[in-house]
Each structure stands twice: as structure tokens, then as C-alpha cells.
Scaffold this motif. Structure first.
Motif, mmCIF file in Angstrom:
data_model
loop_
_atom_site.group_PDB
_atom_site.id
_atom_site.type_symbol
_atom_site.label_atom_id
_atom_site.label_comp_id
_atom_site.label_asym_id
_atom_site.label_seq_id
_atom_site.Cartn_x
_atom_site.Cartn_y
_atom_site.Cartn_z
ATOM 1 N N GLU A 104 -6.715 3.129 -2.124
ATOM 2 C CA GLU A 104 -6.240 3.068 -3.509
ATOM 3 C C GLU A 104 -5.245 4.176 -3.825
ATOM 4 N N ARG A 105 -5.375 5.292 -3.137
ATOM 5 C CA ARG A 105 -4.456 6.409 -3.381
ATOM 6 C C ARG A 105 -4.280 7.236 -2.117
ATOM 7 N N LEU A 106 -3.183 7.987 -2.080
ATOM 8 C CA LEU A 106 -2.907 8.898 -0.971
ATOM 9 C C LEU A 106 -3.236 10.327 -1.400
ATOM 10 N N PRO A 107 -3.608 11.189 -0.466
ATOM 11 C CA PRO A 107 -3.891 12.592 -0.831
ATOM 12 C C PRO A 107 -2.614 13.311 -1.259
ATOM 13 N N LEU A 108 -2.761 14.343 -2.091
ATOM 14 C CA LEU A 108 -1.602 15.105 -2.569
ATOM 15 C C LEU A 108 -0.806 15.714 -1.428
ATOM 16 N N SER A 109 -1.507 16.117 -0.366
ATOM 17 C CA SER A 109 -0.830 16.770 0.758
ATOM 18 C C SER A 109 0.085 15.829 1.528
ATOM 19 N N PHE A 110 0.054 14.543 1.195
ATOM 20 C CA PHE A 110 0.891 13.564 1.896
ATOM 21 C C PHE A 110 2.372 13.928 1.778
ATOM 22 N N LYS A 122 1.021 -2.103 3.295
ATOM 23 C CA LYS A 122 0.780 -3.453 2.772
ATOM 24 C C LYS A 122 -0.712 -3.781 2.807
ATOM 25 N N ASN A 123 -1.102 -4.699 1.927
ATOM 26 C CA ASN A 123 -2.488 -5.183 1.852
ATOM 27 C C ASN A 123 -3.488 -4.046 1.603
ATOM 28 N N ASN A 124 -3.137 -3.184 0.631
ATOM 29 C CA ASN A 124 -4.035 -2.137 0.153
ATOM 30 C C ASN A 124 -4.057 -2.185 -1.376
ATOM 31 N N PRO A 125 -5.225 -1.938 -1.991
ATOM 32 C CA PRO A 125 -5.305 -1.960 -3.465
ATOM 33 C C PRO A 125 -4.718 -0.690 -4.099
ATOM 34 N N LEU A 126 -3.461 -0.437 -3.825
ATOM 35 C CA LEU A 126 -2.807 0.770 -4.323
ATOM 36 C C LEU A 126 -2.581 0.709 -5.831
ATOM 37 N N ASN A 127 -2.377 1.884 -6.436
ATOM 38 C CA ASN A 127 -1.977 1.957 -7.837
ATOM 39 C C ASN A 127 -0.672 1.179 -8.013
ATOM 40 N N PRO A 128 -0.604 0.284 -8.994
ATOM 41 C CA PRO A 128 0.582 -0.563 -9.160
ATOM 42 C C PRO A 128 1.888 0.225 -9.311
ATOM 43 N N SER A 131 2.736 1.588 -5.887
ATOM 44 C CA SER A 131 3.131 0.472 -5.027
ATOM 45 C C SER A 131 4.554 0.022 -5.332
ATOM 46 N N LYS A 132 4.918 0.034 -6.608
ATOM 47 C CA LYS A 132 6.272 -0.368 -7.007
ATOM 48 C C LYS A 132 7.300 0.662 -6.538
ATOM 49 N N ILE A 133 6.930 1.942 -6.559
ATOM 50 C CA ILE A 133 7.852 3.019 -6.153
ATOM 51 C C ILE A 133 8.199 2.917 -4.671
ATOM 52 N N ILE A 134 7.178 2.707 -3.809
ATOM 53 C CA ILE A 134 7.438 2.726 -2.369
ATOM 54 C C ILE A 134 7.997 1.395 -1.853
ATOM 55 N N GLY A 135 7.833 0.325 -2.608
ATOM 56 C CA GLY A 135 8.382 -0.958 -2.178
ATOM 57 C C GLY A 135 7.408 -1.799 -1.362
ATOM 58 N N THR A 136 7.934 -2.887 -0.814
ATOM 59 C CA THR A 136 7.081 -3.895 -0.164
ATOM 60 C C THR A 136 6.878 -3.668 1.329
ATOM 61 N N CYS A 137 7.786 -3.023 2.014
ATOM 62 C CA CYS A 137 7.705 -2.757 3.449
ATOM 63 C C CYS A 137 7.569 -4.069 4.243
ATOM 64 N N THR A 138 8.506 -4.976 4.014
ATOM 65 C CA THR A 138 8.487 -6.266 4.715
ATOM 66 C C THR A 138 9.177 -6.210 6.074
#
Length: 288
Positions: A104-110, A122-128, A131-138
């Protein structure tokens, strides 16, 4: 602990990690691993590419971040829902595949993964919003862009959090006043409903005592100052009065001498008669 879970652990413990190393690639995929065998992997200094895909890993613990030699990690198709806060310690990481997990989220240290060039979430319940910021990664290009945006975004978030904590610490340090033990006890008792009245009385007593003490000290100091100031004033007044009497006395004597001098110049016979009276006159006057 369930029999199923025990069997998974036993299976992972039986894995000979060294046998799975081919050049610099350590392939531990499709082995029903539930926890990463970090201690075994750490001994393999040549292993820079780690494939843990298609397992049942749910947590990436802090010890995983000690594998700083890794440049590529494939954790796709697991059950990962939590990643260690210090994941950013993997400073040599360039390729990270987290496809199809429960993140759902990445650590701050990322945001410290400055060398990261590929990221698949992809296919993770990320914060919308994220998810919109990083894009779709197709495709490859999208995954490269996702890595850049994710690192930049998390770096900004971490910096903002650090700044907010610094401000909170400064405010706390400024407001950190040493409180007497009795007052501390009063503050602790405030949250207890059955002691609120007693607490209020204690607080009022402390305030009143402190106020009276301050007023008493102030009055004592004021009286001391007044007395100290009055003594020199009285002495000055006495000196002034004595000086005036002496001056008036000298003035009277001088005026008297001047009068005698004038009388002597104008009518000297009066002065002579006054100073040189005949014995007979005195005798006659005495007889009378």
C-alpha cells in the motif's frame, strides 16, 4: 503455529542457497519461501542479482537491507504487504520488481535509492495519488520513468517529514520548563476526575504562596530602599538648617558692628558716655 506454516519454514530451511548461485545470479524463485534467508545470502558476495519471485513472502524485514551488494531484486508475485523502513540502505540497487503484491505504501527511505533505474509496482493496492504520480509501468520506458518519479517523490516526502520533526523538536525544547515536583504531581492528577477539586486547591495554594512571597519581597525591598533614601535626606536637611543659623549669626554680628561704627562716626559722645560711665553715677544709681 499451523502445520502448513511449519512445512513452509522447513522447506525454506532445507534450501541449499549456495547451489542456487549461477555466476552472480541467485535464483530462489518458486520455492515456497515465506522468509528471506538473509544470513545465507549475505555470505555469497558474488550474488548481485536476487530472484525471489513466485514465493509466499509477506514481510521484508530490516535484516534484508544488509544485502547492499544487490543491484537487481525480483520480488514479484509474493504476498508482500510491509517493507522495512530502512529499505533505502540498498544504495546499489538499480532494478526492483514488486509486481503483484499487497503493498500500500513505500518506506520514506525509498527516496535514497538514487541509482534505481527500473521499478515495477503494478497490481498493488497503492495510494491512488502515489499511483498516479509514478504512472502505469506498462513497458520498459514507463518502468524507468516510474523509478525516477518514485525516488524523487519519496525523497521530497522524507525531507518534509524531517523538517516537520525538527520544528516540533524545537518547539518542545522551547516550551520545556522545569516544573517543581509538587506541580508535576498536580499536572498528573488533572486527568483524574476524583482529584480535580483537590488539584485545583493545590494549584491555587501554590500560586497564592508564590504571589505572597513575591509581594513580601517586593515590599521589603521597597521599605529598605525608602529608609536608605530617607536617612541621607534628613542628614542633608539638618546640615542645611545649621548652616542657615550660622550664616544668620554672622550676619547679625556684622550688622551690629556696622551700626556701632555709624553711631560712633555720627555721635561719638553717645558711645563714650556709654562705655565710660562715672563711678559716682554708678554709686548714685546704686543708692537710689
Amino acid at each position: 503455529m499451523s502445520k502448513k506454516h511449519k512445512s513452509k519454514i522447513n522447506e525454506s530451511e532445507k534450501i541449499n542457497v549456495r547451489e542456487k548461485l549461477n555466476h552472480n545470479v541467485l535464483d530462489l524463485s518458486l520455492m515456497n519461501i515465506s522468509s528471506v534467508p538473509v544470513d545465507e545470502i549475505k555470505t555469497l558476495k558474488r550474488a548481485t542479482i536476487l530472484d525471489l519471485s513466485n514465493n509466499v513472502i509477506s514481510i521484508i524485514n530490516t535484516d534484508f537491507t544488509s544485502l547492499i551488494q544487490l543491484t537487481k531484486i525480483d520480488l514479484s508475485k509474493n504476498k508482500i504487504r510491509s517493507i522495512a523502513d530502512d529499505f533505502g540502505n540498498l544504495i546499489n540497487l538499480r532494478h526492483l520488481d514488486l509486481y503483484d503484491n499487497q503493498i500500500e505504501r513505500l518506506p520514506l527511505s525509498f527516496g535514497r535509492l538514487k541509482k534505481l533505474k527500473y521499478l515495477d509496482l503494478k497490481n498493488n493496492p497503492l495510494n491512488p495519488v502515489f499511483s498516479k504520480i509514478i504512472g502505469t509501468c506498462t513497458d520498459q520506458k514507463d518502468c524507468i520513468e516510474a523509478a525516477r518519479k518514485a525516488v524523487a517523490f519519496m525523497a521530497d516526502i522524507e525531507q518534509q517529514v524531517i523538517e516537520d520533526r525538527r520544528k516540533e523538536r524545537e518547539i518542545r525544547e522551547l516550551s520545556d520548563v522545569k516544573i517543581p515536583s509538587e506541580t508535576t504531581n498536580i499536572v498528573e492528577d488533572v486527568n483524574k476526575p476524583d482529584k480535580r477539586k483537590k488539584t485545583k486547591a493545590k494549584k491555587n495554594s501554590i500560586v497564592n504562596n508564590a504571589t505572597e512571597e513575591i509581594v513580601t519581597k517586593s515590599q521589603t525591598k521597597s521599605n529598605h530602599v525608602s529608609t536608605t533614601e530617607l536617612k541621607p535626606q534628613k542628614q542633608n536637611e539638618s546640615k542645611t538648617c545649621l548652616s542657615k543659623i550660622i550664616n544668620y549669626t554672622f550676619l547679625f554680628i556684622i550688622l551690629s558692628l556696622v551700626c556701632f561704627g555709624l553711631i560712633f562716626l555720627l555721635k561719638p559722645e553717645l558711645i563714650i558716655n556709654f562705655l565710660y560711665v562715672n563711678d559716682m553715677d554708678i554709686l548714685e544709681e546704686f543708692i537710689k
